[in-house]
Every structure is written in C-alpha cells, then in structure tokens.
Design a protein around this motif. Structure first.
Motif: not given
Length: 383
Positions: A298-312
């Motif tokens: 879960i942590g890795v999959l969720n982190g990928k989403g936040w990476f793109f979110y923070n990159e707008k």
C-alpha cells in the motif's frame, strides 16, 4: 523474590510479550484437531491490517513453529511487522503453530530414526490440513515460507528437501542435520540435480551448539550446489546461545528472501520512473522470480500517487491511486486523494464521493473513530 520485584518482573514480561503491531492484527487463536497426528494443534492466525473477507487479495503464507516459545515467537512476528512497515517484504498471513512438549520430539522425528516418530504424519498435517485451511479461510496464496527452531529447524530443513515443489522458502534456526539413518546435508546436496521453475530459498543459522553440523552443511552448499534456482546460505554465530539464534537470523533471512521483490517494487516507485504502465511488466518479473504473484505494498502504491500530485501531474496521480484501489479497495483514503486531484483539474467528483462512501462502509481497515475522521476530511476537501 520480594513482592515489588516480582511485580516489576510481571510488568516487564507483560510489556515484552504485548502484541502491538503497526501493519498486522491478531485474527484468532484456535485449535485444529489433526486427523493425521491424532491430537489437537493450537494455532494463532495473524493477518495484515488490510486483510478482510470479500476482497480478492491473497497474501503470502508464513508458518511459524514453536508458538509456545513466547520470546522468540513474538520477536519473529514483530520482525515481520517491522519489515512490512518499511516496505521490505509483502504483507503476509502468519500462522503460528504451538508444539506441546509431550509431542514435540515425536512430531519432528522420522520412523527411520525412531519407530515412535510422527514426522510424516506432521508433514501431512501441514500440507493436507493446515495449508488448505489457510487458503480456504485466511486468503493465503501459493507462496509459502516455513520458520522453525531447534527440532523444528531440523524438521523444516527436511521438508525443504522433500516438499520443495510446495514451498518457496525455509528459515531454520539452530537446526541439527543428523539423526539415526538420516543425513540432511546429503538430502540438500541431491537437490542440485533437480529442475525448478522459480527460485527456492533456504537460510539456516547455528550458534555454539552444532558447529560440526554447520561446517558440514556449509561445505556441501559451497561445493555441491551451483544450481542458480537454489538460493541457500548459512550463518554461523560462534558464541550465540541456542535460544539466541532466532533473533540473530530472522531479520536478515527475511530480507534476503524478499530483497528482489523490494527491488522490483522500488523500480515502480522510483521518482525517475513515470510510466505507470510498467507495473504489469514488473509484476511479471515478480512471478518469474517467485513463481507466484506478490502484490506491491500500500505504501509504495500510495506514494506513487502523491509523487505525481506534488509534481502537479494530477491525471497521473489519479491513475496511480486507481491502481492502488484496484488492489486495495478497502483503502478508502485513496478516493479522497483522487477527489483532491479532480478538484485541481476542475472535474466532477460526485461519483468518486459515492465510491468513497461505499468503500468506507465496507472497509474493515479503519476503526469507527477513523471512519468519522475520514468523513470529516471529505467535508473539508469538498466545502
């Protein structure tokens, strides 16, 4: 012992054996009456926090023997929890099996060494009763690891050689390799000539009790087992007591087993890797290596989403979180994150709100208080 010191000892012992996990929860303690052994076996079932009936996910199965040795048993479970929390191994179903002292010798001894031995019956209990129960009731996958100490170190080592096609790995702590008419170093050596469709792992650790056994097995491995599908390694802790080896071996052994899984999912989570479609090929790499599917955490999959979110990159963030929810539909927070990205894109998010509410009602991942907090978070996001 003075009362105040007796009380202190009880408090310290209670704290030591307390079961407070980050990523796991105790599902049940129960007893299985084994038709093969002819007596009851007490077991505990520990599952990941994301585990629940009605969700398609299956999880690797780890069977830990000698539940009755609370210090080493709890250390092993806490090590699994620690490595899982740090994304170094996949969430797993853990079944802990108790061995009563009156049965422990017989249930790990073969009749060729002692006519009273019940090792073959115990093998049938494990593979014909316990594992089918784990698959039917507790969502265990075909990926299986056995962990044993002392007599169960000996027994699990023997199962590594005889039931290799039914196992992925064995971790054996303070084992011995010789009994009357049995030489397990010879049995392991003969495995080199067999063919395998995926890698098989064997880790053993010996302290100050069986140095000759370690020397013989270590020599056999180095000289006679070049098979690339057999990943076998021993650890010698020269001054370690018999009961200290579980704590010394378990963390490194589990890391070794799942190092490749961790590296593969790290390819997906890498900030340099922005192609979400690569997940399918990475999953195939896991299957090729381990012989079965092992989900990303879960942590890795969720982190990928936040990476793109923070990159707008909100479209990709939504895609990444949808990939997360396809695997873990009870992770209701994922829908909140998608809503946040949809708001940034000025998209209609009403359907996502409904999906969030449905997920939250059905999810067992959260307490009632946590569910209320997530409802409040939804209101804050959408106000």
């Amino acid at each position: 012992m003075p009362k105040r010191f007796a009380l202190l000892f009880i408090l310290l012992t209670t704290t030591l054996f307390a079961q407070n996990y980050e990523r796991y929860k105790k599902l049940k303690d129960t007893t299985i009456h084994s038709k093969n052994l002819g007596f009851g076996k007490k077991i505990s079932v520990t599952v990941p926090v994301e585990w629940q009936n009605g969700i398609k996910n299956n999880f690797p199965l780890i069977i830990v023997f000698d539940r009755q040795n609370k210090r080493s048993h709890n250390y092993i479970i806490n090590t699994i929890d620690y490595l899982t929390s740090n994304e170094q191994m996949p969430s797993s179903v853990i079944i802990s099996v108790e061995s009563e002292q009156r049965y422990r010798y017989n249930e790990t001894q073969y009749k060729t060494s002692d006519p009273s031995g019940l090792a073959l019956e115990n093998e049938k209990f494990i593979f014909e009763e316990l594992i089918p129960l784990a698959e039917k009731e507790y969502k265990a996958s075909k990926f299986r690891i056995l962990i044993g100490h002392s007599r169960y170190g000996y027994f699990t080592t023997s199962l590594f050689s005889t039931r290799i096609n039914d196992l992925n790995g064995v971790i054996s702590m303070s084992p011995f390799f010789f009994q009357k008419n049995i030489d397990l170093t010879d049995s392991i050596s003969k495995m080199n000539s067999l063919s395998y469709t995926s890698k098989k792992y064997y880790r053993f650790g010996i302290g100050n009790d069986y140095p000759e056994d370690f020397a013989k097995m270590d020599s056999v491995i180095k000289k006679n087992i070049p098979n690339p599908f057999l990943d076998i390694k021993g650890y010698r802790f020269k001054a370690a007591d018999h009961n200290a080896t579980p704590g010394l071996l378990i963390n490194t052994a589990l890391y070794d087993l799942f190092e490749e899984w961790s590296a593969i999912q790290a390819e997906y989570s890498s900030t340099r890797q922005k192609d979400l479609s690569i997940k399918k090929s990475l999953e195939q790499k896991i299957v090729s290596s381990y012989g079965t599917k092992l989900n990303f955490s879960i942590g890795v999959l969720n982190g990928k989403g936040w990476f793109f979110y923070n990159e707008k990159q909100y479209d990709k963030a939504i895609q990444a979180w949808q990939i997360l929810l396809d695997t873990y539909p009870n992770f209701s927070q994922g829908f909140l994150y998608i809503i946040k990205a949809q708001i940034q894109l000025k998209q209609n998010y009403l359907q996502t709100v409904e999906k969030f509410k449905t997920s939250l009602v059905n999810s067992e991942l959260y307490t009632e208080k946590e569910k209320q907090e997530l409802e409040t978070e939804l209101q804050e996001i959408t106000k």
